[in-house]
Write an enzyme that holds these catalytic residues in place. Sequence first.
Site, PDB file in Angstrom:
ATOM      1  N   GLY A  31       0.698  -1.221   0.074  1.00  0.00           N
ATOM      2  CA  GLY A  31      -0.067   0.082   0.108  1.00  0.00           C
ATOM      3  C   GLY A  31       0.781   1.179  -0.108  1.00  0.00           C
ATOM      4  O   GLY A  31       1.890   1.262  -0.188  1.00  0.00           O
ATOM      5  N   HIS A  37       4.381   2.171  -8.112  1.00  0.00           N
ATOM      6  CA  HIS A  37       3.453   1.014  -7.909  1.00  0.00           C
ATOM      7  C   HIS A  37       2.345   0.986  -9.414  1.00  0.00           C
ATOM      8  O   HIS A  37       2.141  -0.041  -9.930  1.00  0.00           O
ATOM      9  CB  HIS A  37       2.385   1.006  -6.904  1.00  0.00           C
ATOM     10  CG  HIS A  37       3.108   0.816  -5.445  1.00  0.00           C
ATOM     11  ND1 HIS A  37       3.330   1.840  -4.580  1.00  0.00           N
ATOM     12  CD2 HIS A  37       3.688  -0.247  -4.807  1.00  0.00           C
ATOM     13  CE1 HIS A  37       3.912   1.547  -3.395  1.00  0.00           C
ATOM     14  NE2 HIS A  37       4.235   0.206  -3.848  1.00  0.00           N
ATOM     15  N   GLN A 153      15.286  -8.068  -3.508  1.00  0.00           N
ATOM     16  CA  GLN A 153      14.077  -8.514  -3.252  1.00  0.00           C
ATOM     17  C   GLN A 153      13.814  -9.414  -4.831  1.00  0.00           C
ATOM     18  O   GLN A 153      13.370 -10.401  -4.609  1.00  0.00           O
ATOM     19  CB  GLN A 153      13.123  -7.631  -2.822  1.00  0.00           C
ATOM     20  CG  GLN A 153      11.682  -8.146  -2.912  1.00  0.00           C
ATOM     21  CD  GLN A 153      10.541  -7.147  -2.241  1.00  0.00           C
ATOM     22  OE1 GLN A 153      10.435  -6.950  -1.290  1.00  0.00           O
ATOM     23  NE2 GLN A 153       9.906  -6.370  -3.022  1.00  0.00           N
ATOM     24  N   ARG A 187       7.980   4.879   1.700  1.00  0.00           N
ATOM     25  CA  ARG A 187       8.549   5.553   2.750  1.00  0.00           C
ATOM     26  C   ARG A 187       8.963   7.213   2.595  1.00  0.00           C
ATOM     27  O   ARG A 187       9.361   7.785   3.537  1.00  0.00           O
ATOM     28  CB  ARG A 187      10.026   4.734   3.247  1.00  0.00           C
ATOM     29  CG  ARG A 187       9.529   3.454   3.979  1.00  0.00           C
ATOM     30  CD  ARG A 187      10.839   2.786   4.499  1.00  0.00           C
ATOM     31  NE  ARG A 187      10.545   1.622   5.263  1.00  0.00           N
ATOM     32  CZ  ARG A 187      10.526   0.484   4.756  1.00  0.00           C
ATOM     33  NH1 ARG A 187      10.553   0.211   3.546  1.00  0.00           N
ATOM     34  NH2 ARG A 187      10.284  -0.491   5.756  1.00  0.00           N
TER      35      ARG A 187
HETATM   36  O1  PAF Z   1       7.827  -4.655  -2.054  1.00  0.00           O
HETATM   37  C1  PAF Z   1       6.964  -4.621  -1.168  1.00  0.00           C
HETATM   38  O2  PAF Z   1       6.083  -3.859  -1.419  1.00  0.00           O
HETATM   39  C2  PAF Z   1       6.759  -5.957  -0.217  1.00  0.00           C
HETATM   40  O3  PAF Z   1       8.193  -6.480   0.110  1.00  0.00           O
HETATM   41  C3  PAF Z   1       6.065  -7.047  -0.993  1.00  0.00           C
HETATM   42  C4  PAF Z   1       6.559  -7.787  -2.107  1.00  0.00           C
HETATM   43  C5  PAF Z   1       4.321  -6.585  -1.192  1.00  0.00           C
HETATM   44  C6  PAF Z   1       6.014  -8.217  -0.059  1.00  0.00           C
HETATM   45  O4  PAF Z   1       4.995  -7.864   1.020  1.00  0.00           O
END
Ligand code: PAF
Length: 281
Positions: A31, A37, A153, A187
């Site tokens: 979120g 996003h 990630q 953030r």
């Molecule tokens: O990148 C993110 O926002 C989070 O690490 C994810 C991939 C949604 C997992 O909670």
Amino acid sequence: MKILKSSSELKKELERLESKGRRIGFVPTMGALHKGHLSLLDFASKENDVVVVSIFVNPTQFNDKSDYKKYPRILEKDIEKLNKVKCDYVFTPDENEMYPEEDNREFSFGNLDKVMEGKHRPGHFRGVALIVSKLFEVVKPHKAYFGEKDFQQVAVIKHITEQMKFDIEIVSCPIIREEDGLAMSSRNMLLSDEQRANVSLISRTLFEAKENSKSLTVQETKDWVIRTINENPLLDVEYFEIVDDSSLEPITEWKQTRGTVGCVAVHVGNIRLIDNVRFYS
Ligand code: PAF
């Protein structure tokens, strides 16, 4: 656009669509949505018939409780943004829905969680792997989209997708930046005006480092980046590593590898920002 809290309901709807041959694109998020996003959603809508977004601030990936508490939660605003783009389902589970009982699944990450974020945030990638695999089991997407700001990630998620034999294509999408170069991040909205005015030094330094690297060694480039950012009294570098873009092993010579990325984590007061730049690929 449908907003669902229940995994079983979402699963049922998506299985019905999948059985009719619809391709499902998935954007997992925590979120506080921003243009980064929305760019993932844009990729997902161009490459799939159905777009699913999840919004869940995942407690198991926060190694620092206060970071979890202060993580921005602005669901109504997020829904407003999603209403303006192509998004078919928003999955907004609560903690009970995702973790009805303790899940002791373990993952093996090889070297991927021994460096950078993995080294400085113990347990973080296990939490990410746990929630992403649970979400994949519900949504069963054909493709899932992640931003390259979280470079490590993406590598970890590609690794566990293979390890768990999920038949899902992981698509990594370019970093979206503010006009002054700051990488977009949820953030960023926690920054004070003064902090916000200073943090563009992070990306500026990375871009300059790429230029300077033509005449500097790997170690000299690393030292220069850390020194330049730390010269600003509001910023404190946690790490800057120059790594191979697939193994994430730190390199010592530019010619050692073909794809090279410089990854940085910086503390700004009690906010922690990350960013990266490709040197060669
Ligand atoms: O990148 C993110 O926002 C989070 O690490 C994810 C991939 C949604 C997992 O909670």
